[in-house]
Write a protein that holds these residues in place. Structure first.
Motif, PDB file in Angstrom:
ATOM      1  N   VAL A   1      -6.074  13.580   6.757  1.00 29.66           N
ATOM      2  CA  VAL A   1      -5.913  15.032   6.672  1.00 29.66           C
ATOM      3  C   VAL A   1      -4.797  15.417   7.633  1.00 29.66           C
ATOM      4  N   LYS A   2      -3.771  16.065   7.121  1.00 32.50           N
ATOM      5  CA  LYS A   2      -2.608  16.421   7.934  1.00 32.50           C
ATOM      6  C   LYS A   2      -2.679  17.864   8.423  1.00 32.50           C
ATOM      7  N   LEU A   3      -2.849  18.803   7.499  1.00 33.10           N
ATOM      8  CA  LEU A   3      -2.832  20.222   7.843  1.00 33.10           C
ATOM      9  C   LEU A   3      -3.958  20.943   7.111  1.00 33.10           C
ATOM     10  N   LEU A   4      -4.643  21.818   7.819  1.00 33.85           N
ATOM     11  CA  LEU A   4      -5.620  22.722   7.213  1.00 33.85           C
ATOM     12  C   LEU A   4      -5.396  24.087   7.823  1.00 33.85           C
ATOM     13  N   TRP A   5      -5.060  25.048   6.984  1.00 32.84           N
ATOM     14  CA  TRP A   5      -4.853  26.416   7.451  1.00 32.84           C
ATOM     15  C   TRP A   5      -5.688  27.352   6.608  1.00 32.84           C
ATOM     16  N   VAL A   6      -6.457  28.199   7.284  1.00 35.06           N
ATOM     17  CA  VAL A   6      -7.240  29.229   6.609  1.00 35.06           C
ATOM     18  C   VAL A   6      -6.758  30.580   7.133  1.00 35.06           C
ATOM     19  N   ALA A   7      -6.344  31.435   6.217  1.00 35.11           N
ATOM     20  CA  ALA A   7      -5.902  32.773   6.602  1.00 35.11           C
ATOM     21  C   ALA A   7      -7.020  33.481   7.348  1.00 35.11           C
ATOM     22  N   GLU A   8      -6.635  34.271   8.319  1.00 33.79           N
ATOM     23  CA  GLU A   8      -7.626  34.952   9.151  1.00 33.79           C
ATOM     24  C   GLU A   8      -8.611  35.762   8.308  1.00 33.79           C
TER      25      GLU A   8
ATOM     26  N   ASP B   1       1.126  34.149  -3.308  1.00 32.52           N
ATOM     27  CA  ASP B   1       1.522  33.572  -2.025  1.00 32.52           C
ATOM     28  C   ASP B   1       0.434  32.598  -1.592  1.00 32.52           C
ATOM     29  N   LYS B   2       0.839  31.462  -1.041  1.00 35.42           N
ATOM     30  CA  LYS B   2      -0.134  30.524  -0.487  1.00 35.42           C
ATOM     31  C   LYS B   2      -0.669  31.125   0.809  1.00 35.42           C
ATOM     32  N   ILE B   3      -1.976  31.362   0.858  1.00 32.55           N
ATOM     33  CA  ILE B   3      -2.565  31.967   2.049  1.00 32.55           C
ATOM     34  C   ILE B   3      -3.508  31.024   2.781  1.00 32.55           C
ATOM     35  N   THR B   4      -3.895  29.956   2.132  1.00 30.96           N
ATOM     36  CA  THR B   4      -4.783  28.960   2.720  1.00 30.96           C
ATOM     37  C   THR B   4      -4.474  27.638   2.037  1.00 30.96           C
ATOM     38  N   GLY B   5      -4.632  26.542   2.760  1.00 33.59           N
ATOM     39  CA  GLY B   5      -4.383  25.259   2.118  1.00 33.59           C
ATOM     40  C   GLY B   5      -4.697  24.091   3.017  1.00 33.59           C
TER      41      GLY B   5
ATOM     42  N   VAL C   1       0.866  -1.177   0.000  1.00 36.00           N
ATOM     43  CA  VAL C   1       0.000   0.000   0.000  1.00 36.00           C
ATOM     44  C   VAL C   1       0.909   1.236   0.000  1.00 36.00           C
ATOM     45  N   VAL C   2       0.672   2.121  -0.938  1.00 40.51           N
ATOM     46  CA  VAL C   2       1.540   3.278  -1.134  1.00 40.51           C
ATOM     47  C   VAL C   2       0.874   4.536  -0.575  1.00 40.51           C
ATOM     48  N   GLU C   3       1.668   5.385   0.081  1.00 43.40           N
ATOM     49  CA  GLU C   3       1.180   6.678   0.542  1.00 43.40           C
ATOM     50  C   GLU C   3       1.255   7.664  -0.612  1.00 43.40           C
ATOM     51  N   GLN C   4       0.166   8.383  -0.821  1.00 43.02           N
ATOM     52  CA  GLN C   4       0.119   9.372  -1.890  1.00 43.02           C
ATOM     53  C   GLN C   4      -0.184  10.742  -1.284  1.00 43.02           C
ATOM     54  N   PRO C   5       0.794  11.646  -1.264  1.00 40.36           N
ATOM     55  CA  PRO C   5       0.519  12.979  -0.740  1.00 40.36           C
ATOM     56  C   PRO C   5      -0.395  13.745  -1.689  1.00 40.36           C
ATOM     57  N   VAL C   6      -1.218  14.619  -1.113  1.00 37.82           N
ATOM     58  CA  VAL C   6      -2.125  15.457  -1.904  1.00 37.82           C
ATOM     59  C   VAL C   6      -2.317  16.774  -1.152  1.00 37.82           C
ATOM     60  N   ALA C   7      -2.482  17.853  -1.906  1.00 35.05           N
ATOM     61  CA  ALA C   7      -2.671  19.163  -1.281  1.00 35.05           C
ATOM     62  C   ALA C   7      -3.500  20.051  -2.199  1.00 35.05           C
ATOM     63  N   ILE C   8      -4.179  21.014  -1.597  1.00 34.16           N
ATOM     64  CA  ILE C   8      -4.920  22.039  -2.327  1.00 34.16           C
ATOM     65  C   ILE C   8      -4.509  23.375  -1.720  1.00 34.16           C
ATOM     66  N   TYR C   9      -4.210  24.344  -2.565  1.00 34.80           N
ATOM     67  CA  TYR C   9      -3.747  25.641  -2.096  1.00 34.80           C
ATOM     68  C   TYR C   9      -4.649  26.756  -2.607  1.00 34.80           C
TER      69      TYR C   9
ATOM     70  N   PHE D   1      -7.895  23.308  21.114  1.00 34.23           N
ATOM     71  CA  PHE D   1      -8.001  24.735  20.815  1.00 34.23           C
ATOM     72  C   PHE D   1      -8.117  25.000  19.318  1.00 34.23           C
ATOM     73  N   GLN D   2      -8.203  23.928  18.520  1.00 33.75           N
ATOM     74  CA  GLN D   2      -8.254  24.100  17.072  1.00 33.75           C
ATOM     75  C   GLN D   2      -9.675  23.894  16.524  1.00 33.75           C
ATOM     76  N   ALA D   3      -9.901  22.842  15.775  1.00 32.27           N
ATOM     77  CA  ALA D   3     -11.057  22.799  14.878  1.00 32.27           C
ATOM     78  C   ALA D   3     -12.011  21.620  15.066  1.00 32.27           C
ATOM     79  N   ARG D   4     -12.089  21.040  16.264  1.00 29.54           N
ATOM     80  CA  ARG D   4     -13.010  19.918  16.438  1.00 29.54           C
ATOM     81  C   ARG D   4     -14.439  20.252  15.985  1.00 29.54           C
ATOM     82  N   PRO D   5     -15.037  21.388  16.392  1.00 29.97           N
ATOM     83  CA  PRO D   5     -16.402  21.691  15.933  1.00 29.97           C
ATOM     84  C   PRO D   5     -16.513  21.800  14.406  1.00 29.97           C
ATOM     85  N   PHE D   6     -15.483  22.326  13.763  1.00 25.61           N
ATOM     86  CA  PHE D   6     -15.475  22.430  12.306  1.00 25.61           C
ATOM     87  C   PHE D   6     -15.574  21.044  11.673  1.00 25.61           C
ATOM     88  N   TYR D   7     -14.752  20.117  12.127  1.00 29.77           N
ATOM     89  CA  TYR D   7     -14.769  18.773  11.544  1.00 29.77           C
ATOM     90  C   TYR D   7     -16.079  18.053  11.860  1.00 29.77           C
TER      91      TYR D   7
END
Length: 142
Positions: free
Chosen positions: A63-70, A47-51, A32-40, A104-110
């Motif tokens: 899901v590893k990282l989710l960042w939304v600019a303020e 400049d990448k401001i969200t991804g 089984v192969v790991e396949q990285p994927v991202a959306i920016y 302190f992050q995003a449990r309600p969002f998920y």
């Protein structure tokens, strides 16, 4: 045989141990192969401001990282990116998604996006908690 505690290991030392573990795991996970994927999301200056970043591994989207600019929070861009990522993962054969998030992050969002908490580690790493959430991806994605 020599045993040594290294309180500042080099990246190469860690990678050496990781390679042994991956070789062992591959024998049991049938390649089984790991396949990285991202959306920016980019601003006008490119400049990448969200991804969102993730790995597809077998039947699972991690899901590893989710960042939304303020400046974009509250615009539903996070939901849009998550759904786009889930759709892509389902099209690749994923049946489930998994994410971990601090208290302190995003449990309600998920949870709003269909994830349910399977486990919480309290006092992690010291005074907060980390939540592990999962979601069954809908067939309509695939």
């Amino acid at each position: 045989m020599k045993i040594e505690l290294d309180s500042s290991p080099k990246i190469s030392d860690i990678e050496e141990i990781r390679s042994h573990l991956r070789k062992y795991n591959d024998e049991h996970l049938e390649g089984v192969v790991e396949q990285p994927v991202a959306i920016y999301v980019y601003n006008d200056e490119q400049d990448k401001i969200t991804g969102i970043t993730a790995e597809i591994w077998g039947n699972w989207l991690h899901v590893k990282l989710l960042w939304v600019a303020e400046s974009l929070r509250g615009s539903n861009i996070g939901t849009h990116l998550l759904k786009q990522l889930e759709e892509h993962a389902a099209s690749q054969g994923c049946q489930y998604a998994q994410v971990e998030t601090f208290s302190f992050q995003a449990r309600p969002f998920y949870e709003k996006n269909g994830y349910s908490c399977q486990m919480t580690l309290e006092n992690y790493p010291v005074s907060t908690a980390v939540h592990y959430l999962v979601k069954k991806l809908r067939r309509e994605y695939g």
